[in-house]
Design a protein around this motif. Structure first.
Motif, PDB file in Angstrom:
ATOM      1  N   LEU A  19      34.562  31.178  49.308  1.00  0.00           N
ATOM      2  CA  LEU A  19      34.390  32.360  48.470  1.00  0.00           C
ATOM      3  C   LEU A  19      35.642  33.230  48.483  1.00  0.00           C
ATOM      4  O   LEU A  19      36.063  33.737  47.436  1.00  0.00           O
ATOM      5  N   ALA A  20      36.251  33.422  49.647  1.00  0.00           N
ATOM      6  CA  ALA A  20      37.443  34.258  49.730  1.00  0.00           C
ATOM      7  C   ALA A  20      38.583  33.666  48.903  1.00  0.00           C
ATOM      8  O   ALA A  20      39.258  34.371  48.140  1.00  0.00           O
ATOM      9  N   LYS A  21      38.808  32.366  49.051  1.00  0.00           N
ATOM     10  CA  LYS A  21      39.920  31.724  48.354  1.00  0.00           C
ATOM     11  C   LYS A  21      39.717  31.716  46.844  1.00  0.00           C
ATOM     12  O   LYS A  21      40.629  32.076  46.080  1.00  0.00           O
ATOM     13  N   THR A  22      38.540  31.331  46.376  1.00  0.00           N
ATOM     14  CA  THR A  22      38.340  31.242  44.929  1.00  0.00           C
ATOM     15  C   THR A  22      38.336  32.616  44.273  1.00  0.00           C
ATOM     16  O   THR A  22      38.845  32.779  43.164  1.00  0.00           O
ATOM     17  N   GLU A  23      37.771  33.622  44.956  1.00  0.00           N
ATOM     18  CA  GLU A  23      37.763  34.966  44.377  1.00  0.00           C
ATOM     19  C   GLU A  23      39.175  35.540  44.342  1.00  0.00           C
ATOM     20  O   GLU A  23      39.581  36.171  43.354  1.00  0.00           O
ATOM     21  N   ARG A  24      39.946  35.324  45.397  1.00  0.00           N
ATOM     22  CA  ARG A  24      41.320  35.840  45.379  1.00  0.00           C
ATOM     23  C   ARG A  24      42.155  35.117  44.327  1.00  0.00           C
ATOM     24  O   ARG A  24      42.949  35.748  43.620  1.00  0.00           O
ATOM     25  N   ASP A  25      41.988  33.810  44.205  1.00  0.00           N
ATOM     26  CA  ASP A  25      42.730  33.077  43.178  1.00  0.00           C
ATOM     27  C   ASP A  25      42.398  33.603  41.781  1.00  0.00           C
ATOM     28  O   ASP A  25      43.284  33.718  40.923  1.00  0.00           O
ATOM     29  N   ARG A  26      41.119  33.915  41.554  1.00  0.00           N
ATOM     30  CA  ARG A  26      40.728  34.467  40.252  1.00  0.00           C
ATOM     31  C   ARG A  26      41.448  35.789  40.000  1.00  0.00           C
ATOM     32  O   ARG A  26      41.981  36.032  38.898  1.00  0.00           O
ATOM     33  N   LEU A  27      41.501  36.644  41.012  1.00  0.00           N
ATOM     34  CA  LEU A  27      42.187  37.923  40.863  1.00  0.00           C
ATOM     35  C   LEU A  27      43.676  37.732  40.593  1.00  0.00           C
ATOM     36  O   LEU A  27      44.266  38.442  39.775  1.00  0.00           O
ATOM     37  N   MET A  28      44.288  36.772  41.278  1.00  0.00           N
ATOM     38  CA  MET A  28      45.724  36.565  41.081  1.00  0.00           C
ATOM     39  C   MET A  28      46.018  36.041  39.677  1.00  0.00           C
ATOM     40  O   MET A  28      47.068  36.343  39.111  1.00  0.00           O
ATOM     41  N   ARG A  29      45.102  35.280  39.103  1.00  0.00           N
ATOM     42  CA  ARG A  29      45.284  34.869  37.709  1.00  0.00           C
ATOM     43  C   ARG A  29      45.206  36.079  36.776  1.00  0.00           C
ATOM     44  O   ARG A  29      45.970  36.178  35.799  1.00  0.00           O
ATOM     45  N   GLU A  30      44.295  36.991  37.051  1.00  0.00           N
ATOM     46  CA  GLU A  30      44.209  38.218  36.258  1.00  0.00           C
ATOM     47  C   GLU A  30      45.470  39.061  36.420  1.00  0.00           C
ATOM     48  O   GLU A  30      46.004  39.611  35.447  1.00  0.00           O
ATOM     49  N   LEU A  31      45.949  39.159  37.659  1.00  0.00           N
ATOM     50  CA  LEU A  31      47.148  39.956  37.912  1.00  0.00           C
ATOM     51  C   LEU A  31      48.376  39.331  37.270  1.00  0.00           C
ATOM     52  O   LEU A  31      49.332  40.039  36.919  1.00  0.00           O
ATOM     53  N   ASP A  32      48.373  38.025  37.107  1.00  0.00           N
ATOM     54  CA  ASP A  32      49.470  37.357  36.417  1.00  0.00           C
ATOM     55  C   ASP A  32      49.560  37.828  34.969  1.00  0.00           C
ATOM     56  O   ASP A  32      50.659  37.984  34.415  1.00  0.00           O
ATOM     57  N   GLU A  33      48.403  38.070  34.346  1.00  0.00           N
ATOM     58  CA  GLU A  33      48.403  38.570  32.973  1.00  0.00           C
ATOM     59  C   GLU A  33      48.835  40.033  32.920  1.00  0.00           C
ATOM     60  O   GLU A  33      49.506  40.460  31.971  1.00  0.00           O
ATOM     61  N   GLN A  34      48.468  40.801  33.931  1.00  0.00           N
ATOM     62  CA  GLN A  34      48.815  42.222  33.957  1.00  0.00           C
ATOM     63  C   GLN A  34      50.267  42.459  34.352  1.00  0.00           C
ATOM     64  O   GLN A  34      50.853  43.487  33.985  1.00  0.00           O
ATOM     65  N   HIS A  35      50.837  41.527  35.112  1.00  0.00           N
ATOM     66  CA  HIS A  35      52.221  41.653  35.592  1.00  0.00           C
ATOM     67  C   HIS A  35      52.953  40.349  35.268  1.00  0.00           C
ATOM     68  O   HIS A  35      53.253  39.560  36.164  1.00  0.00           O
ATOM     69  N   PRO A  36      53.230  40.100  33.988  1.00  0.00           N
ATOM     70  CA  PRO A  36      53.808  38.809  33.604  1.00  0.00           C
ATOM     71  C   PRO A  36      55.219  38.626  34.154  1.00  0.00           C
ATOM     72  O   PRO A  36      55.949  39.596  34.389  1.00  0.00           O
ATOM     73  N   GLY A  37      55.560  37.378  34.379  1.00  0.00           N
ATOM     74  CA  GLY A  37      56.910  37.039  34.797  1.00  0.00           C
ATOM     75  C   GLY A  37      57.045  36.678  36.253  1.00  0.00           C
ATOM     76  O   GLY A  37      58.001  35.999  36.639  1.00  0.00           O
ATOM     77  N   TYR A  38      56.096  37.110  37.085  1.00  0.00           N
ATOM     78  CA  TYR A  38      56.191  36.834  38.522  1.00  0.00           C
ATOM     79  C   TYR A  38      55.599  35.474  38.911  1.00  0.00           C
ATOM     80  O   TYR A  38      55.889  34.962  39.985  1.00  0.00           O
ATOM     81  N   GLY A  39      54.744  34.936  38.068  1.00  0.00           N
ATOM     82  CA  GLY A  39      54.142  33.645  38.381  1.00  0.00           C
ATOM     83  C   GLY A  39      52.980  33.709  39.349  1.00  0.00           C
ATOM     84  O   GLY A  39      52.704  32.730  40.051  1.00  0.00           O
TER      85      GLY A  39
END
Length: 226
Positions: free
Chosen positions: A149-169
């Motif tokens: 649960l921790a890994k999949t939820e954090r990965d989901r957030l990082m995908r969202e943050l990738d859209e909010q902060h483009p360019g960092y990957g």
């Protein structure tokens, strides 16, 4: 990807059960070593049926397997909760303190509440009976479930943050110190979701020319970035 050969069991849970503590929460985190984004902590109480589950340490699974098994955790768990400590809290408390704070919030949300805990070597400050063996995410069903649960939820957030902060990957490296992340920091600078207390980020803020003089990518973190 085949399942890893190490299979969790109920040995640590049974230690609590023998003492009359049957609501045992497994606790695990994801993202402690990342340079950006939250550290995410999950707490899970599984039914005390001592049955076999497909749950494994999330670092040893493919992304598809993690998502599949995390859905199964949510389906079968007696109760679960996931909490995050964001960079401001990490910078204020340090990563261990922030991890403890997120764990306390997750545990407080469990209903019914736990009677005992198992963590992956995270020695929480708690009045509850606690077992904190190393590599518990590979050995205990409850901790393996929390790791998923921790890994999949954090990965989901990082995908969202990738859209909010483009360019960092962020969707790829999940905020860890991968070469592409270092290159993006050189080009774009520090974002609002970077952990400013972490040495590589602090070095970039204080001495822009000095950050990349030494190799900062730790290959041991590569499983967590998948």
């Amino acid at each position: 990807m085949p399942l890893p050969s190490v299979t969790p069991d109920w040995a640590f849970e049974r230690e609590h059960w023998r003492r009359g503590f049957f609501r045992v929460a497994g606790v695990d985190e994801a993202g402690r070593g990342a340079w950006a984004g939250p550290v995410t902590v999950a707490a899970v109480i599984l039914p005390g049926l001592a049955q076999e589950y497909p749950f494994r340490d999330s670092k040893q699974l493919s992304a598809a397997q993690r998502e599949e098994f995390a859905a199964e955790v949510r389906r079968v768990a007696l109760t679960f909760a996931v909490e995050h400590a964001w960079p401001e809290e990490i910078d204020r408390l340090n990563i261990l303190g922030a991890t403890h704070a997120a764990a306390a919030r997750a545990l407080a949300r469990l209903d019914p509440s736990p009677q005992a805990l198992i963590t992956d070597y995270l020695k929480l400050r708690t009045d509850l009976p606690l077992l904190a063996p190393p590599k518990a995410d590979a050995l205990s069903y409850s901790v393996a479930a929390a790791s998923l649960l921790a890994k999949t939820e954090r990965d989901r957030l990082m995908r969202e943050l990738d859209e909010q902060h483009p360019g960092y990957g962020f969707a790829g490296h999940k905020g860890y110190g991968a070469p592409g992340h270092r290159a993006a920091l050189r080009e774009l600078g520090v974002s609002a979701i970077h952990r400013r207390s972490y040495a590589p980020i602090r070095a970039l803020l204080e001495q822009p020319q000095g950050l990349f003089e030494q190799p900062l990518f730790d290959p041991s973190l590569s499983n967590e970035m998948k």
